[in-house]
Design an enzyme around this catalytic site. Sequence first.
Site, PDB file in Angstrom:
ATOM      1  N   THR B 518       0.836  -1.203   0.000  1.00 46.78           N
ATOM      2  CA  THR B 518       0.000   0.000   0.000  1.00 46.78           C
ATOM      3  C   THR B 518       0.872   1.255   0.000  1.00 46.78           C
ATOM      4  OG1 THR B 518      -1.682  -1.312   1.113  1.00 46.78           O
ATOM      5  CG2 THR B 518      -1.984   1.048   1.228  1.00 46.78           C
ATOM      6  N   HIS B 519       2.189   1.040  -0.131  1.00 45.93           N
ATOM      7  CA  HIS B 519       3.120   2.166  -0.053  1.00 45.93           C
ATOM      8  C   HIS B 519       3.227   2.926  -1.375  1.00 45.93           C
ATOM      9  CE1 HIS B 519       5.098  -0.466   3.252  1.00 45.93           C
ATOM     10  NE2 HIS B 519       3.984   0.098   3.659  1.00 45.93           N
ATOM     11  N   LEU B 520       2.151   3.617  -1.708  1.00 48.47           N
ATOM     12  CA  LEU B 520       2.152   4.474  -2.888  1.00 48.47           C
ATOM     13  C   LEU B 520       2.781   5.811  -2.511  1.00 48.47           C
ATOM     14  CD1 LEU B 520      -1.479   3.502  -3.636  1.00 48.47           C
ATOM     15  CD2 LEU B 520       0.335   3.121  -5.292  1.00 48.47           C
TER      16      LEU B 520
END
Lengths: 437, 592
Positions: B518-520
């Site tokens: 989820t590390h955008l």
Amino acid sequence: MKWPLFIACFLGMGLTAEAAAQDSDKAIVEKGRYLAAASDCGACHSVHGQPEYSGGVSFSLPMGKIYSTNITPDPDHGIGRYTEAQFGQALRQGIRRDGATLYPAMPFLSYARLTDSDIHALFVYFRDGVKAVPVSAPKNQIPWPLSIRWPLTFWRWAFAPTPHKAIASTAGEFTDPLLARGAYLVEGPAHCGACHSPRAITMQEKALTAHDGSLYLAGGAPVDGWTPPSLRQENRTGLGRWSEEDIVSFLRTGRSNTGSVFGSMTSAVLHGTQKLTDSDLHAIAHYLKSLPPADQTQTPWTYDPTITDQLHKADLSSRGARIYVDRCAACHRTDGKGYPAVFPALAGNPVMMQSDAMSLVHIVQNGASLPAMTAAPSSITMPAFSHKLTDQQIADVVTFIRHAWGNNAAPVSAEDVRQFSKTMPPPDMADDAVSLN
Amino acid sequence: MGRTHVDAVIVGAGWAGSIMAKELTEAGLSVIMLERGPERMTPVEGAYPESIDELRGAVRKRLFQNLSQSTVTIRNTMDQTALPYRQLAAFLPGEGVGGAGLHWSGVHFRVAPEDLRLRSSVIERYGEKFIPEGMNLQDYGVTYAELEPFFDKAEKVFGTSGEAYKVQGKIVGNGNVFSPDRSDNFPLQAMKDTFSASIFRDAAKNAGYHPYALPAANASRQYTNIYGCQMGPCNFCGYCSGYDCYLYSKASPNVNILPALRQDPGFTLIPNAHVLRVDLDSTKTKATGVTYLDTETREETSLSADLVILGAFQFNNVHLMLVSGIGKPYDPVSNTGTVGRNFVYQTITSSRVWLPSSTYTNQFVGAGGAGVAIDDFNSMNFDHGPLGFVGGSPVWVNQAGVKPIAAAIGAGGGGTPRWGSAYKNALINTYKHSLGIDAHGSNMAYRDVYLDLDPTWKDVYGQPLLRMTFTWKDNDIRMNQYVVSRIEPIARAMGATKMNLVHLNAGQPFDTRNYQTTHLGGGAIMGDNPQTSALNRYLQSWDVSNVFVIGSNAFPQGMGYNPTGMVAALAYWAAHHIRTTYLKSPGPLVKA
């Protein structure tokens, strides 16, 4: 050149005097506000989410339900028409403005000890420092003939001390100023004995001061489904192993290394003790630490690792052990030591060893929540288990806790749990009773 | 009827928003924080055991964004037509009070100092020609030394457990030798190694690498933070990522900040408030407030505010800037504009290793932030010269706890039977005797990887969806392949009987169907040049100076480390400069 200066000085003096008068009024209001917290008025006269002191807190008594009254300065619904003398009479003698006797749910036997200057500050605060709210509390639901008030007057004559005597008896107990202050707060405004002292069959507290004997604060009868423990120095079931600092932390934040607040005491901390100064909390703790045990027979509690060793070897043969490991150990740990000030220890915890298991069973059934306190904003919750565990399972796990790690209280049966269900208080989270976060 | 006026309005109740709200109320400002999703309180929704219901939690995505209301569209390349992301898989944005800060795992890194000046560092070491054509390699415009006090503060708020290497110039412990100097130790000692992490530690050490305990915002013991908020200690139950921690031991805005913030009379939190736009004046250089929709009543409300803080999830911040007209949208063809530029991700692959059946890894045990890592192939810690790529990956065993349904779905992994006794045996064998090793790598920014507004698709509120144009590029694929090749000898030394080493393949496109991370990041990045960054070094919009945009949107590149620690430090950094400089004299903190 000099005249204007003189006039200015004169005016300035006038203004200063007026400002000083306002300041002293303000100081009296603030003193009254502090005393109202020390007297825990809010716990009974304020409902969470409603205007402060507008009443409506219900009390279930054996003869019916009564509601606390509006004590805001509203003239029609509150106490706005009370003179200071009438106000003092109500607080210290339980006499209403119309001459009727208050239900002794109002702790006038303790408030009898309030000094004149404290009564004055409280009067000024409830006149000038509280917002008038024009609402009436619900009508009491006590069936006739129990609803007749005049027999209460006889009760009052029989059991209530005169303010003069009460003030003198508490003031005369201790020469040490710290103990004297502690005695005044505990026996007077904080009215700890109203719940924590046993009552006679005629409902009066069996002891009102430290000098009345060892029944004072020796643990009371159940209130709202909770059994108030002893605040004396019993090693197992009292405060014998609580340090002064533990007591101060408990009263300031609702949590300490030795235990966390639950049940009816939660609102006493929330509305009352958390607002007290450090020195007053220390005075209270110091005084409580001075009360010798009522029960002299208790052997000192020491930690017994037998159960811990069994659980660490995955030996779940003890009654209730399996439920404990599944449901409780995540927070309270297999060694029963919990995580101090977050998840309370069960090992050695006085509430686990009370002869009456009502509080413990109700916590398991209903869960418990620590509300946000000013000095400890985290609300920490234990979930309810009444819909997850049968009466038998609750009896088993409670029995397990009551005899593990050196605890030595009697077992609890499924039938006991069934009986306790009848007095189960509403959950903390019902109708927003406490604020969580 | 005038609009309600507050000093500051904050969009999003995650870490960024909550930190900014705490700082600004401390400065005496009246603050309204708007959260699109519902209220979430750990003592209520987080209570045991309902909170760890895997079906409700990870499977039915209890804490994640409701894509039926609003989502993004995705395509790999500019010549494709993007389609909506309709089922959560590759990345999992949070929704509700706490945001992604409620459902994260708790790996709480600082930053590799060279990552903050990656362009300068690469040029210094390898020359400008080393940077591939089309890669928008940029510096942050802020140094580690400047951010250090704010990393320190964040750790003291999060109750971070870790082992330091160097404090005030002195070597103090067995921490990460590549990590920079610290002003103070971690507030809590490191989490214990799981068995899997301990054998990785031994094997990595024997191979000449430098293993260290992952810094974890999972409390190794009970803790009271600088706001008086309490944490309980982690018991390795394994329900971190995707769950609200019933033990209060995983740091979240809900546990670590909001209890204190909710007591502040200057603070108001409004949940179920979907912000539609930041309102600008006619010059488009000043925000006048925000307009939000109450998602329950569907009523629109406008708030007037002197200061607007965007603290929503990375791509929601970019989306709000685009729909509000803050700054100039990025155009990859003309290579102009900044909003949407440098959209980045992380290059992560997870490999699995099986040990002999006499060795128990017990995959159900775990903590989201705990584990052992090596940084020998991260950032600028190794020689990229002969390898010919920019970036790197930490490698770690981070046993976060495999939940029962996930274990049953994963079973024996790649190619093993999906039913019958072979399936069951593989499932049991994997659950008891395997472990995961991750290459948690960086991802560079490229001219044709970006965010803009979709020309076709709209959300339920009638606003255009954000469009992602993203795929894997050769630089990052080769970086990943190299790092995964370094895992193999470590796994052998750990006693592997079987390995499933996973890496990206040349030309492999981004696939949204499998969870990656989820590390955008990026899309509204910080920098020192308004032509190539949307925000200045204080995360203030170059174009609308009373708008600050806080989050991983500010990262010019996707770093190897998990982003939350960096986001928190940037929030405290921005807040510090708002408090000490901006509030005294509102206006641009850096001259454009």
